[in-house]
Design an enzyme around this catalytic site. Structure first.
Site, short mmCIF file in Angstrom:
data_model
loop_
_atom_site.label_atom_id
_atom_site.label_comp_id
_atom_site.label_asym_id
_atom_site.label_seq_id
_atom_site.Cartn_x
_atom_site.Cartn_y
_atom_site.Cartn_z
N SER A 199 72.09 46.45 25.95
CA SER A 199 71.03 46.83 26.88
C SER A 199 69.83 45.92 26.68
O SER A 199 69.60 45.41 25.58
CB SER A 199 70.63 48.30 26.66
OG SER A 199 69.72 48.73 27.66
N ASP A 200 69.09 45.72 27.75
CA ASP A 200 67.87 44.93 27.66
C ASP A 200 66.89 45.44 28.71
O ASP A 200 67.30 45.95 29.75
CB ASP A 200 68.15 43.44 27.90
CG ASP A 200 66.96 42.58 27.53
OD1 ASP A 200 66.75 42.35 26.33
OD2 ASP A 200 66.23 42.15 28.44
N GLN A 201 65.61 45.30 28.41
CA GLN A 201 64.60 45.79 29.33
C GLN A 201 63.54 44.72 29.58
O GLN A 201 63.06 44.08 28.65
CB GLN A 201 63.93 47.04 28.78
CG GLN A 201 62.98 47.72 29.75
CD GLN A 201 62.42 49.00 29.17
OE1 GLN A 201 61.53 48.97 28.34
NE2 GLN A 201 62.96 50.14 29.61
N ALA A 223 68.61 46.97 31.91
CA ALA A 223 69.99 46.56 32.19
C ALA A 223 70.92 47.15 31.14
O ALA A 223 70.56 47.26 29.96
CB ALA A 223 70.09 45.05 32.20
#
Length: 198
Positions: free
Chosen positions: A70-72, A107
Site C-alpha cells: 500500500s502507498d498513500q 493505493a
C-alpha cells in the site's frame, strides 16, 4: 487456503494495526524500493506504482504468498504533500491546508504469489481541514507529533479535531490501509473470513 501465507509489505505501524483487525495470521516484511515520484506522474499513478512495487519486491522473497502493498499520496492543488518530518514542516503544511480540501490517494495491491498476478486499486479520500488559528495548529502538533503522516494529522487520534469532513468509500483508507477494498481482494484470492457454525 489455510496454508497460504499473508505478508504485509510495509514498515508502517498504522498498517500493521489495521491489518490485525481482520484477525488473519500475517507476517511483515519491509520492502526496499525507491519511493521517489517519477517526473510527470500523477499522484494516483505514483501511489499505484509504489503499492505494486512494494508488493512485488516482498513477493519475490516469499514465493507462493499473498503480499499486501500500500502507498498513500496526499495532494493539494494537484501538488503532492509528503510526510513533514519535523514540527516546522508540519506547521507549514497545516497552515497551507486550513479551510481547504486535500485529496488522499491510498493505493492497494494484493500480489498473489501462487500465480504471480495482482489486484490493484486507488481509493480516493477527500478531507476538509478546519480553518484554525496558528496557535491551535501548533498546540495540536506539540501534543501528537504526527511528523510521519502525510498531511500532518492522525485522523485515528486527536487529529480528527482539526478535520471538518472526511469523504471516502473506505473509512480506513485515510489511515493507510483500505480494509473494505482489501477484504474484497482477499476474498477474490480465496481467503475465508468466517466459518459457519455447525
Amino acid at each position: 487456503m489455510k496454508t497460504t501465507k499473508i505478508i504485509l509489505a510495509s514498515s508502517s505501524a498504522y498498517r500493521r494495526e489495521l491489518l490485525s483487525r481482520l484477525q488473519l495470521p500475517f507476517s511483515v516484511d519491509v520492502p526496499d524500493i525507491d519511493e521517489s515520484p517519477l517526473a510527470g506522474a500523477t499522484p494516483s499513478a505514483t501511489a499505484l506504482r509504489l503499492a505494486r512495487e512494494k508488493a512485488a519486491a516482498v513477493a519475490a522473497r516469499h514465493p507462493g504468498a499473498l503480499v499486501i502493498g500500500s502507498d498513500q499520496v496526499a495532494t493539494l492543488d494537484d501538488a503532492q504533500i509528503g510526510k513533514p518530518g519535523n514540527h516546522a514542516n508540519a506547521l507549514a503544511q497545516l497552515q497551507k491546508m486550513r479551510g481547504r480540501e486535500v485529496v488522499f490517494h491510498t493505493a492497494l495491491c494484493l500480489w498473489d504469489g501462487r500465480n504471480n498476478t495482482y489486484q490493484l486499486e486507488d481509493i480516493r479520500t477527500t478531507v476538509k481541514f478546519r480553518d484554525l488559528p496558528d496557535a491551535e495548529l501548533d498546540a495540536y502538533l506539540r501534543i501528537e507529533q504526527p511528523y510521519d503522516c502525510a498531511g500532518s494529522a492522525k485522523n485515528e487520534a486527536l487529529g480528527i479535531a482539526i478535520l471538518e469532513r472526511i469523504d471516502s468509500s473506505d473509512p480506513t483508507a485515510l489511515t493507510g490501509l483500505p480494509l473494505i477494498a482489501l477484504t474484497g481482494m482477499l476474498r477474490a484470492a480465496g481467503v475465508t473470513f468466517f466459518q459457519p457454525c455447525q
